[in-house]
Design an enzyme around this catalytic site. Structure first.
Site, PDB file in Angstrom:
ATOM      1  CE  LYS A 163     -49.569   6.767  43.716  1.00  0.00           C
ATOM      2  NZ  LYS A 163     -49.439   7.255  42.007  1.00  0.00           N
ATOM      3  CE  LYS A 262     -46.756  13.109  38.702  1.00  0.00           C
ATOM      4  NZ  LYS A 262     -46.705  11.200  38.508  1.00  0.00           N
TER       5      LYS A 262
HETATM    6 MG    MG Z   1     -50.520  10.111  39.341  1.00  0.00          MG
END
Ligand code: MG
Length: 369
Positions: A163, A262
């Site tokens: 991240k 997702k």
């Molecule tokens: Mg992502």
């Protein structure tokens, strides 16, 4: 099949490593788990909607309200022959994909049980195992970041996804690359940048990244197309791909060169499969992302992510990357070759340990027809 009872459980599980993204820090996985009954079977699914409206506008509270007031009344007691019957039943209900995914995926799992197959087989996934990745949240220091990356590599993970956010980007990536020049490495910005930040994003081109994920606004496609034309590194879109239409548009505009599928973000397995097919036809590879699912959701992700255009390692790790104790048996373990097994048993292919589930359940409601 006819769904005649649903137990709605609010589940809260502490995670081993608090996970910081550009949205903030998460130290628990909060999900709604459903136990969905027909006269013949009972199956478990979960909604990825979490405690706060960060990644998505959906929360535990909105999911509960939509389930109780709209979605379950639309579906329960109806004759359902196949997962394709789900979308027409909730046609008037806009949005709330993570909530819809929980119900639609239950229908997929029930259908698999009716046919005596695994969910993976019903979806057309013939693979036995999938290369696994480790997501690494934003760490307080470079040293902690490198240590955590090293720990996951030692465990055998095939990919590291870091991240990033402004101020915690180029230098952090450079530090990891210096120690690990050859690993499969990608970054996820969770829409923390603007097109004006292009110099920072271009600087990431020097680090042979697999993907820069979702650098710009969460629902943007147009500016990502401008950015992609100026970057060497492939952009991978996550938040922006909310439905099959978004995938078509992104491919048409060349806004990305890969897509993070997702299933929860796009409303369940049917839309995930459609997006997979759109990407395959458009020459855009995909990978499987997650939302800190319990073992229930992890089994669904593994069943999906063996379809042929999932050409990059998944973001998903073993149970012990997230939780001291998962709620499924067997827990997901990383194989020595850095893969996770696709459950092969009928339906979801893993058993839910209801004693452990009870331990992590903080609220429960029973809904009957
Ligand atoms: Mg992502």
């Amino acid at each position: 099949m006819k769904i005649d009872r649903v137990d709605m459980l609010r589940v809260r599980m502490p995670v081993i490593h608090p996970y910081e993204t550009s949205y903030g820090r998460v130290d628990h996985a909060d999900h709604i788990v459903l136990k969905v009954y027909t006269p013949d079977f009972a199956v478990f699914t979960e909604s990825a909607a979490g405690a706060i409206p960060g990644f998505s506008y959906e929360t535990l509270g909105t999911a509960r309200e939509i389930l109780k007031s709209f979605l379950l009344p639309a579906v329960m007691g109806k004759t359902i022959r196949a997962p394709e019957d789900f979308a027409p039943l909730c046609r008037g209900l806009r949005g709330h994909p993570m909530t819809k995914a929980a119900v639609e995926n239950a229908i997929w799992i029930l259908k698999a049980l009716e046919e005596g197959k695994s969910l993976a087989a019903l979806l057309g996934n013939e693979k036995k195992s999938i290369p696994a990745g480790a997501g690494v949240g934003i760490q307080d220091t470079k040293e902690e970041l490198i240590a955590l990356v090293g720990a996951y590599l030692n465990q055998g993970y095939a990919k590291i996804k870091m991240k990033i956010k402004p101020g915690m980007d180029v230098k952090r990536v450079a530090a990891v690359r210096k120690v690990y020049p050859d690993i499969v490495l990608m970054v996820d910005a969770n829409n923390a940048y603007r097109l004006d930040d292009i110099d920072t994003l271009k600087a990431l081109d020097d680090f042979n990244l697999l993907v820069i994920e979702q650098p710009l606004e969460y629902d943007d496609i147009f500016y990502h197309a401008i950015l992609q034309a100026r970057l060497k590194t492939p952009i991978g879109l996550d938040e922006s791909i909310q439905k099959p239409y978004s995938a078509s548009l992104a491919i048409e505009l060349k806004a990305c060169r890969s897509i993070n599928i997702k299933q929860s973000r796009v409303g369940g397995l049917s839309c995930a499969k459609t997006i997979h097919d759109i990407c395959q036809a458009g020459g855009v590879g995909v990978w499987c992302g997650g939302m800190m699912e319990t073992g229930i959701g992890r089994a669904v992700l593994l069943a999906l992510s063996g379809l042929p255009n999932f050409i990059y390692p998944m973001d998903i790790g073993a149970s012990d990357k997230y939780f001291h104790q998962d709620i499924v048996e067997p827990a997901f373990k990383l194989n020595p070759d850095g893969t996770l097994n696709v459950p092969q048993g009928p339906g979801l292919g893993v058993e839910v340990n209801e004693r452990v589930l009870d331990h992590f359940t903080v609220a429960r409601e029973v809904i009957r027809v």
